[in-house]
Design a protein around this motif. Structure first.
Motif, PDB file in Angstrom:
ATOM      1  N   PRO A  26       0.826  -1.313   0.079  1.00  0.00           N
ATOM      2  CA  PRO A  26       0.095  -0.022   0.051  1.00  0.00           C
ATOM      3  C   PRO A  26       0.949   1.234   0.102  1.00  0.00           C
ATOM      4  O   PRO A  26       0.415   2.268  -0.616  1.00  0.00           O
ATOM      5  N   TRP A  27       2.174   1.185   0.676  1.00  0.00           N
ATOM      6  CA  TRP A  27       2.907   2.433   0.631  1.00  0.00           C
ATOM      7  C   TRP A  27       3.589   2.815  -0.537  1.00  0.00           C
ATOM      8  O   TRP A  27       4.297   4.024  -0.556  1.00  0.00           O
ATOM      9  N   ARG A  28       3.434   1.795  -1.441  1.00  0.00           N
ATOM     10  CA  ARG A  28       4.188   2.101  -2.928  1.00  0.00           C
ATOM     11  C   ARG A  28       3.239   1.880  -3.866  1.00  0.00           C
ATOM     12  O   ARG A  28       3.737   1.498  -5.156  1.00  0.00           O
ATOM     13  N   ARG A  80       8.760  -2.250  -5.312  1.00  0.00           N
ATOM     14  CA  ARG A  80       8.891  -1.102  -6.027  1.00  0.00           C
ATOM     15  C   ARG A  80       9.741   0.066  -5.321  1.00  0.00           C
ATOM     16  O   ARG A  80       9.600   1.069  -5.127  1.00  0.00           O
ATOM     17  N   ARG A  81      11.102  -0.565  -5.137  1.00  0.00           N
ATOM     18  CA  ARG A  81      12.193   0.373  -4.587  1.00  0.00           C
ATOM     19  C   ARG A  81      13.242   0.445  -5.628  1.00  0.00           C
ATOM     20  O   ARG A  81      13.548  -0.673  -6.391  1.00  0.00           O
ATOM     21  N   LEU A 200      11.766   9.682  -5.574  1.00  0.00           N
ATOM     22  CA  LEU A 200      11.827   8.432  -5.572  1.00  0.00           C
ATOM     23  C   LEU A 200      10.853   7.989  -4.460  1.00  0.00           C
ATOM     24  O   LEU A 200      10.233   7.049  -4.800  1.00  0.00           O
ATOM     25  N   GLU A 201      10.456   8.613  -3.691  1.00  0.00           N
ATOM     26  CA  GLU A 201       9.300   8.274  -2.656  1.00  0.00           C
ATOM     27  C   GLU A 201       8.011   8.609  -3.093  1.00  0.00           C
ATOM     28  O   GLU A 201       7.333   7.782  -2.846  1.00  0.00           O
ATOM     29  N   ALA A 241       2.840   2.472 -12.680  1.00  0.00           N
ATOM     30  CA  ALA A 241       3.900   1.384 -12.421  1.00  0.00           C
ATOM     31  C   ALA A 241       5.206   1.882 -12.099  1.00  0.00           C
ATOM     32  O   ALA A 241       5.836   2.572 -12.927  1.00  0.00           O
ATOM     33  N   PHE A 242       5.696   1.822 -10.729  1.00  0.00           N
ATOM     34  CA  PHE A 242       6.944   2.396 -10.277  1.00  0.00           C
ATOM     35  C   PHE A 242       7.919   1.925 -11.210  1.00  0.00           C
ATOM     36  O   PHE A 242       7.954   0.541 -11.341  1.00  0.00           O
TER      37      PHE A 242
END
Length: 343
Positions: A26-28, A80-81, A200-201, A241-242
């Motif tokens: 959820p956070w990404r 997704r990092r 990036l965040e 989509a990251f």
């Protein structure tokens, strides 16, 4: 290692595994849109595949990446990092981006090479204010080529003066992630790693030049790093989509903890004999790998006490293929010189 969860498997053959990637945590989870039209640059083949991965890669003996490499790459995909890859020059850091894009059919790799003068905006977009001013002045003085009749003093739109950079293009809303290589981040000014944090965040950025005209021009077409035209709405770009981002570093500096905690970290060691032979086979063929076996062993021996790079080995094997002893040995010594020698 249980391989059932792997999206990128390091098999070298393109497949549709990216479709099995679960929803992000959820956070990404990003909601940029509308999604770009299919069939654009993200869906086209990367013309650099043969140059980066080897013209003989299908004929090469398949070399699977080490388990820790596969785990780090897939962790970055799932979470997704960004993936921060460190290691000596020539260990294959940049090649990882092309390998992932090729196997998962994610299209052309977007590349942002970093130097000491690089600033964040260069990666996001460029705005040619000087060209716009010149066009306004020319049009005001009686028109210019490309100006419609009766529109002296007007321009054809601000979008023609804006081009998204590699990072900006990677953040466009797409169904599948783009692959972005931010190469040699350790060469940057001290501020760039910190400047990257918010982008990036949040997975988005603003173009102030377009935000200022959003009331009169809510939709503006601009060029991407691929050379295609896309529509930016409301002066902001937000991903869906990251992107799969690889940050490479030769280990020449430390990064702030705030950046490190936002990345999956992977350190690559010097390649062993099997991996070097596979690399030679992929780029130069089976015969070159066999004839260059002695140079591979010599390279490995020297790498224990000297800083040498794998591309030096490839150069030496390619060139010495045309030379006879003792010239062959002399050429190899000339091409494989230690990189940590005092100047």
């Amino acid at each position: 290692m249980n391989e059932e969860w792997l999206i990128y498997r390091g098999v070298g053959e393109p497949h549709d595994g990216i479709a099995a990637l679960p929803d992000p945590p959820p956070w990404r989870d990003f909601d940029g849109g509308p999604v770009g039209e299919p069939g654009g640059p993200a869906e086209t083949a990367d013309g650099n595949v043969a140059r980066r991965l080897g013209a003989h890669r299908q004929a090469a003996e398949l070399h699977r990446p080490e388990p820790e490499e596969l785990e780090a790459i897939n962790a970055a995909l799932y979470l997704r990092r960004p993936l921060l890859v460190t290691g000596y020059p020539g260990t294959g850091k940049s090649t990882l981006a092309h390998a992932v894009a090729h196997e998962l059919k994610l299209g052309r790799v977007l590349r942002w090479p970093v130097v000491s003068r690089t600033v964040l905006q260069e990666g996001l977009y460029r705005y040619d204010a000087i060209a716009r001013l010149q066009d306004v002045q020319i049009a005001a003085s009686g028109g210019a080529p490309g100006t419609a009749p009766g529109t002296a003093g007007q321009t054809s739109g601000i979008g023609k003066y804006i081009r998204l950079g590699p990072l900006g293009t990677a953040l466009l809303p797409t169904e599948r992630p783009r692959v972005l290589l931010i190469d040699e981040l350790d060469k940057s000014d001290i501020d760039l790693p910190n400047d990257l944090l918010n982008v990036l965040e949040e997975g988005e950025f603003a173009l102030p030049e377009l935000e200022r005209v959003a009331d009169t021009e809510p939709e503006v077409q601009v060029l991407t790093d691929d050379g295609a035209k896309v529509t930016v709405r409301g002066g902001r770009v937000r991903c869906r989509a990251f992107p799969f981002i690889i940050l490479t570093s030769n280990g020449e500096r430390d990064f702030p903890a705030a950046l490190l905690r936002r990345c999956i970290q992977l350190k690559l060691g010097q390649p062993g004999e099997k991996r070097l032979a596979t690399m030679v086979r992929a780029h130069l063929g089976e015969e070159a790998a066999q004839l260059g076996a002695d140079l591979i062993r010599e390279f490995l021996s020297r790498s224990q006490s000297e800083l040498v790079a794998a591309d030096q080995l490839l150069n030496a094997i390619y060139l010495t293929h045309y030379a006879a002893p003792p010239t062959r040995e002399d050429l190899a010594d000339l091409l494989i010189q230690r990189l940590d020698r005092p100047r």
